[in-house]
Motif scaffolding. Sequence first.
Motif, PDB file in Angstrom:
ATOM      1  N   LEU A  37       0.396  -1.351   0.065  1.00  0.00           N
ATOM      2  CA  LEU A  37      -0.144  -0.029  -0.600  1.00  0.00           C
ATOM      3  C   LEU A  37       1.087   1.326  -0.197  1.00  0.00           C
ATOM      4  O   LEU A  37       0.445   2.376  -0.466  1.00  0.00           O
ATOM      5  CB  LEU A  37      -0.711  -0.146   1.327  1.00  0.00           C
ATOM      6  CG  LEU A  37      -1.951  -1.046   1.244  1.00  0.00           C
ATOM      7  CD1 LEU A  37      -2.575  -1.159   2.887  1.00  0.00           C
ATOM      8  CD2 LEU A  37      -2.575  -1.214  -0.101  1.00  0.00           C
TER       9      LEU A  37
ATOM     10  N   LYS B 206       2.060   2.098  -3.330  1.00  0.00           N
ATOM     11  CA  LYS B 206       1.024   2.564  -4.106  1.00  0.00           C
ATOM     12  C   LYS B 206       1.057   4.645  -4.187  1.00  0.00           C
ATOM     13  O   LYS B 206       0.688   5.022  -4.753  1.00  0.00           O
ATOM     14  CB  LYS B 206      -0.633   2.291  -4.227  1.00  0.00           C
ATOM     15  CG  LYS B 206      -0.233   0.231  -4.694  1.00  0.00           C
ATOM     16  CD  LYS B 206      -2.055   0.712  -3.697  1.00  0.00           C
ATOM     17  CE  LYS B 206      -2.398  -1.597  -4.650  1.00  0.00           C
ATOM     18  NZ  LYS B 206      -3.643  -2.197  -4.223  1.00  0.00           N
TER      19      LYS B 206
ATOM     20  N   LEU C 182      -3.356   5.625   6.160  1.00  0.00           N
ATOM     21  CA  LEU C 182      -4.260   5.099   5.602  1.00  0.00           C
ATOM     22  C   LEU C 182      -5.014   5.693   6.617  1.00  0.00           C
ATOM     23  O   LEU C 182      -5.454   5.555   7.919  1.00  0.00           O
ATOM     24  CB  LEU C 182      -4.055   3.909   5.614  1.00  0.00           C
ATOM     25  CG  LEU C 182      -2.687   2.966   4.786  1.00  0.00           C
ATOM     26  CD1 LEU C 182      -2.356   1.241   4.990  1.00  0.00           C
ATOM     27  CD2 LEU C 182      -3.266   3.513   3.446  1.00  0.00           C
TER      28      LEU C 182
ATOM     29  N   ASN D  20      -7.899   0.305   3.963  1.00  0.00           N
ATOM     30  CA  ASN D  20      -7.807   0.678   2.024  1.00  0.00           C
ATOM     31  C   ASN D  20      -7.893   1.581   1.491  1.00  0.00           C
ATOM     32  O   ASN D  20      -7.807   1.110   0.432  1.00  0.00           O
ATOM     33  CB  ASN D  20      -8.900  -0.600   2.299  1.00  0.00           C
ATOM     34  CG  ASN D  20     -10.486   0.741   2.299  1.00  0.00           C
ATOM     35  OD1 ASN D  20     -10.121   1.663   3.176  1.00  0.00           O
ATOM     36  ND2 ASN D  20     -11.721  -0.361   2.917  1.00  0.00           N
ATOM     37  N   ASP D  21      -7.609   2.489   2.208  1.00  0.00           N
ATOM     38  CA  ASP D  21      -7.584   4.085   1.207  1.00  0.00           C
ATOM     39  C   ASP D  21      -6.621   5.125   2.271  1.00  0.00           C
ATOM     40  O   ASP D  21      -6.368   4.743   3.245  1.00  0.00           O
ATOM     41  CB  ASP D  21      -8.535   4.819   0.750  1.00  0.00           C
ATOM     42  CG  ASP D  21      -8.810   5.554   0.122  1.00  0.00           C
ATOM     43  OD1 ASP D  21      -7.306   5.732  -0.887  1.00  0.00           O
ATOM     44  OD2 ASP D  21      -9.437   5.967  -0.449  1.00  0.00           O
ATOM     45  N   THR D  22      -5.934   6.258   1.578  1.00  0.00           N
ATOM     46  CA  THR D  22      -5.289   6.878   2.793  1.00  0.00           C
ATOM     47  C   THR D  22      -6.586   7.787   2.865  1.00  0.00           C
ATOM     48  O   THR D  22      -7.365   7.924   2.429  1.00  0.00           O
ATOM     49  CB  THR D  22      -4.264   7.766   1.561  1.00  0.00           C
ATOM     50  OG1 THR D  22      -5.854   8.158   0.436  1.00  0.00           O
ATOM     51  CG2 THR D  22      -3.414   7.944   0.420  1.00  0.00           C
TER      52      THR D  22
END
Length: 322
Positions: free
Chosen positions: A32, A35, A116, A121-123
């Motif tokens: 992660l 990314k 995160l 699951n996302d910033t």
Amino acid sequence: MMKTIALIYMGGTFGCIGEPLMPMPEHDFLPLLSKVIPPHLQVECFAAPSIQDSSACTATDWLKLVQQIQQLQLQGFHHFVIIHGTDTLSYAAATLARFLGHSCHAIITGSQYPLLNIEGNDTREFTDAIGNLYLALEQVLALPTGVYLAFHEQVFHAQTTLKAHTTELDAFVGVKAEQSCDTTADSFIVQNEHIEQAARLSILNLMLQPIAKEQLILQLNNLLLAPPNFLVLQGFGTGNIAVNDEILELFEACYQKQCLPIISTQVTFGQLDQRYAVSSWIQSAKVLVNDCHSHADLYAKALQMYLKYPTHEQWFEHWHQH
């Protein structure tokens, strides 16, 4: 030819998720992390040998990190960005600077907020993690060799830093990277035996309070029962400590028990100064004087002296040569 940056993850708030915050396992976090790296940069991500909350870090963790960086140097890496927790970020920075010197380009950073969201699951919608990371990745390619700390749009010489606020984004102070600063140039190659030896290092810090000399004498006598390797005495102002003959004898007794007292100050900024009569005893006593860039740098220097020389006499003799 594009320069490859080794990005090393060592834990801290930066990689936490959930509520309350808990560190995400590095094998889940590193993909992660990769990314969010700007596509125009060539970055390879690594897990540090020791990943934990930074308040639990000690010299052995930072020496393992130095050893990892020195091994990566042998593989052709010259630029390093390290993600670390903020609690002991200044200690990690100073230790890296003392042991890596100017052998490479290294910047250590962290964050006050995770990268995160709670689910991982996302910033995160609001975070300083991305800004601090981008600053470190950008500046590690631009700055001269040496070790630096990047935080909140600022880059500092690593040996000079101090965490000055517990929660604000503007959490660190120090000498800015663009300012002249006489930092450690030589490197120290870390071997496994150094890491084992560092586990036995004992440093005790005593911030003096306005108490009667008789009470300080009691405290020092108690310490003599099981003295540390280094006893840091944070005095007042420019390092002033009011002493008498009995206290000076206790400093000598500490030295005889292989414990080196180091005179420092509890004042955040400025140099020590022995021009006052109250400190004239320092010139002849068996004590060292803090000549480092910061409190964390004093820790890093004591660690290096402990590993480099086998006896307390040699620590005392060579102190001002480093």
